[in-house]
Design a protein around this motif. Structure first.
Motif, mmCIF file in Angstrom:
data_model
loop_
_atom_site.group_PDB
_atom_site.id
_atom_site.type_symbol
_atom_site.label_atom_id
_atom_site.label_comp_id
_atom_site.label_asym_id
_atom_site.label_seq_id
_atom_site.Cartn_x
_atom_site.Cartn_y
_atom_site.Cartn_z
ATOM 1 N N VAL A 1 49.057 22.170 90.848
ATOM 2 C CA VAL A 1 48.275 21.446 91.482
ATOM 3 C C VAL A 1 46.624 21.469 90.798
ATOM 4 N N VAL A 2 46.086 20.243 91.182
ATOM 5 C CA VAL A 2 44.330 20.612 90.275
ATOM 6 C C VAL A 2 43.352 20.567 91.505
ATOM 7 N N VAL A 3 42.481 21.522 92.601
ATOM 8 C CA VAL A 3 42.385 21.401 93.238
ATOM 9 C C VAL A 3 40.396 20.737 92.795
ATOM 10 N N PHE A 4 39.988 20.113 93.710
ATOM 11 C CA PHE A 4 38.741 19.944 93.349
ATOM 12 C C PHE A 4 37.905 20.254 94.552
ATOM 13 N N ASP A 5 36.160 20.867 93.737
ATOM 14 C CA ASP A 5 35.103 20.675 94.827
ATOM 15 C C ASP A 5 34.811 19.822 94.566
ATOM 16 N N ALA A 6 34.014 19.150 96.016
ATOM 17 C CA ALA A 6 33.244 18.321 95.526
ATOM 18 C C ALA A 6 31.763 18.229 95.276
ATOM 19 N N ASP A 7 30.905 18.301 96.226
ATOM 20 C CA ASP A 7 29.627 18.255 94.960
ATOM 21 C C ASP A 7 29.049 19.181 93.825
ATOM 22 N N GLU A 8 28.338 18.387 93.137
ATOM 23 C CA GLU A 8 28.092 19.213 91.533
ATOM 24 C C GLU A 8 29.274 19.448 90.716
ATOM 25 N N THR A 9 30.733 19.324 91.132
ATOM 26 C CA THR A 9 31.187 18.780 90.891
ATOM 27 C C THR A 9 31.996 17.687 89.889
ATOM 28 N N PRO B 1 20.566 13.545 92.774
ATOM 29 C CA PRO B 1 20.224 12.266 92.636
ATOM 30 C C PRO B 1 20.233 12.178 94.144
ATOM 31 N N ALA B 2 20.909 11.157 94.435
ATOM 32 C CA ALA B 2 21.513 10.793 96.618
ATOM 33 C C ALA B 2 20.123 11.827 96.814
ATOM 34 N N VAL B 3 20.701 13.236 97.220
ATOM 35 C CA VAL B 3 19.818 14.297 98.087
ATOM 36 C C VAL B 3 18.852 13.376 98.066
ATOM 37 N N THR B 4 17.959 12.888 96.665
ATOM 38 C CA THR B 4 16.536 13.381 96.773
ATOM 39 C C THR B 4 16.346 12.241 96.249
ATOM 40 N N GLY B 5 16.749 10.848 96.217
ATOM 41 C CA GLY B 5 16.391 9.341 96.998
ATOM 42 C C GLY B 5 16.563 9.299 98.395
ATOM 43 N N GLU C 1 20.516 8.375 110.266
ATOM 44 C CA GLU C 1 21.119 7.267 110.174
ATOM 45 C C GLU C 1 20.281 6.804 108.565
ATOM 46 N N LEU C 2 19.152 6.888 108.131
ATOM 47 C CA LEU C 2 18.124 6.598 107.605
ATOM 48 C C LEU C 2 18.367 7.121 106.016
ATOM 49 N N PHE C 3 18.664 9.012 106.511
ATOM 50 C CA PHE C 3 18.757 9.770 105.517
ATOM 51 C C PHE C 3 20.496 9.287 104.569
ATOM 52 N N PHE C 4 21.567 9.102 105.421
ATOM 53 C CA PHE C 4 22.613 9.243 105.257
ATOM 54 C C PHE C 4 22.833 7.876 104.882
ATOM 55 N N THR C 5 22.997 7.192 105.647
ATOM 56 C CA THR C 5 23.267 5.398 104.749
ATOM 57 C C THR C 5 22.544 5.636 103.562
ATOM 58 N N THR C 6 21.433 5.929 102.906
ATOM 59 C CA THR C 6 20.964 6.178 101.516
ATOM 60 C C THR C 6 21.531 7.390 101.396
ATOM 61 N N ARG C 7 22.215 8.373 101.193
ATOM 62 C CA ARG C 7 22.744 9.490 100.252
ATOM 63 C C ARG C 7 23.850 8.995 100.041
ATOM 64 N N TYR C 8 25.030 7.761 101.351
ATOM 65 C CA TYR C 8 25.768 7.728 100.136
ATOM 66 C C TYR C 8 25.827 6.611 99.998
ATOM 67 N N ALA C 9 25.174 6.106 99.598
ATOM 68 C CA ALA C 9 25.087 4.644 98.503
ATOM 69 C C ALA C 9 24.203 5.441 97.954
ATOM 70 N N LEU C 10 23.816 6.450 96.634
ATOM 71 C CA LEU C 10 23.671 7.094 95.991
ATOM 72 C C LEU C 10 24.649 7.496 94.944
ATOM 73 N N SER C 11 25.354 8.071 96.151
ATOM 74 C CA SER C 11 26.356 9.311 95.640
ATOM 75 C C SER C 11 27.355 8.787 94.764
ATOM 76 N N HIS C 12 27.339 9.490 93.912
ATOM 77 C CA HIS C 12 28.764 8.420 92.803
ATOM 78 C C HIS C 12 29.188 9.916 92.031
ATOM 79 N N PRO C 13 30.621 9.358 91.333
ATOM 80 C CA PRO C 13 31.538 10.896 90.197
ATOM 81 C C PRO C 13 30.013 10.598 89.237
ATOM 82 N N TYR C 14 29.877 11.860 87.998
ATOM 83 C CA TYR C 14 29.461 11.988 87.032
ATOM 84 C C TYR C 14 30.715 11.578 86.315
ATOM 85 N N PRO C 15 29.780 11.148 85.002
ATOM 86 C CA PRO C 15 30.659 9.926 84.458
ATOM 87 C C PRO C 15 32.400 10.629 83.480
#
Length: 229
Positions: free
Chosen positions: A4-12, A18-22, A88-102
């Motif tokens: 089993v391999v388990v992953f952290d989320a943010d910055e992993t 970029p999502a928080v900044t946006g 609501e504005l913050f979280f809507t934008t934050r999720y819209a800009l949240s993407h996995p690393y390449p």
């Protein structure tokens, strides 16, 4: 043998910065649209409000910490009474800009044939809202069902329970030495440090493996398997 391999989320897996900044840029722009007083509020001030409240709220849910930080920012312009709208504005934008690393999705695809994959985070990066829907056999989020945050031992115990295998068969991957290496190791798991920024390893800490990119993770996991596996 690891299974089993388990992953952290943010910055992993998720490129959070970029999502928080946006999202903060969107908040500041809306503040300035609503009142001329906000013209004197800088992005640096809005960004720093997270750290200003984080120290006294470390154990709180991340969403509550963010709302407290936003309240502090809005108070700079006399807009704190509109916190719900700005949150609501913050979280809507934050999720819209949240993407996995390449490197995230290719690594998950490469590992899936040999390992059960899990996702366990302190934050509020929901896998399905951050470009990772359906990628994991199980997902764990701090503060859901009473689950405390890392590095509380109960967090790691919940991972073992969700994985359904002994702790020694689980590897945890993340960017935090305390949360993603030492905590898992103390719980009997393997702790793998994802060191994207090339930081120096703190004295006295020995991750079971260290990788600079998730592309290198499959090979690192193979190196931890018994030689006769």
């Amino acid at each position: 043998m690891l299974s089993v391999v388990v992953f952290d989320a943010d910055e992993t897996l998720i490129d959070l910065r970029p999502a928080v900044t946006g999202a903060l840029v969107a908040v500041l722009e809306e503040m300035r649209r609503r009142t001329p007083v906000a013209a004197g509020v800088t992005f640096a001030e809005v960004e720093s409000d997270w750290q200003a409240v984080f120290g006294s709220m470390t154990a709180a849910p991340v969403m509550e910490i963010r709302r407290a930080a936003l309240a502090r920012s809005l108070d700079r312009a006399g807009l704190v009474g509109q916190l719900d709208e700005f949150a609501e504005l913050f979280f809507t934008t934050r999720y819209a800009l949240s993407h996995p690393y390449p490197d995230a999705l290719p690594a998950l695809a490469a590992l899936r044939a040999d390992f059960t994959l899990g996702y366990a985070t302190n934050g509020n990066s929901r896998a399905e809202r951050c470009g990772l829907p359906g990628e994991f056999a199980f997902e764990l989020y701090a503060h859901e069902g009473g689950l405390p945050k890392k590095p509380d031992p109960a967090f790691y115990a919940a991972i073992v329970a969700a994985a359904g295998v002994p702790a020694q068969r689980i590897a945890y991957v993340g960017d935090s030495i305390s949360h993603d290496v030492l905590g898992p190791q103390q719980a009997g798991m393997r702790g793998i440090w994802l060191n994207r920024r090339g930081l120096a390893l703190p004295a006295g800490v020995r991750p079971d493996a260290e990788v600079g990119t998730l592309t290198d993770l499959p090979a690192a996991l193979r190196s931890l398997q018994p030689t006769n596996a």
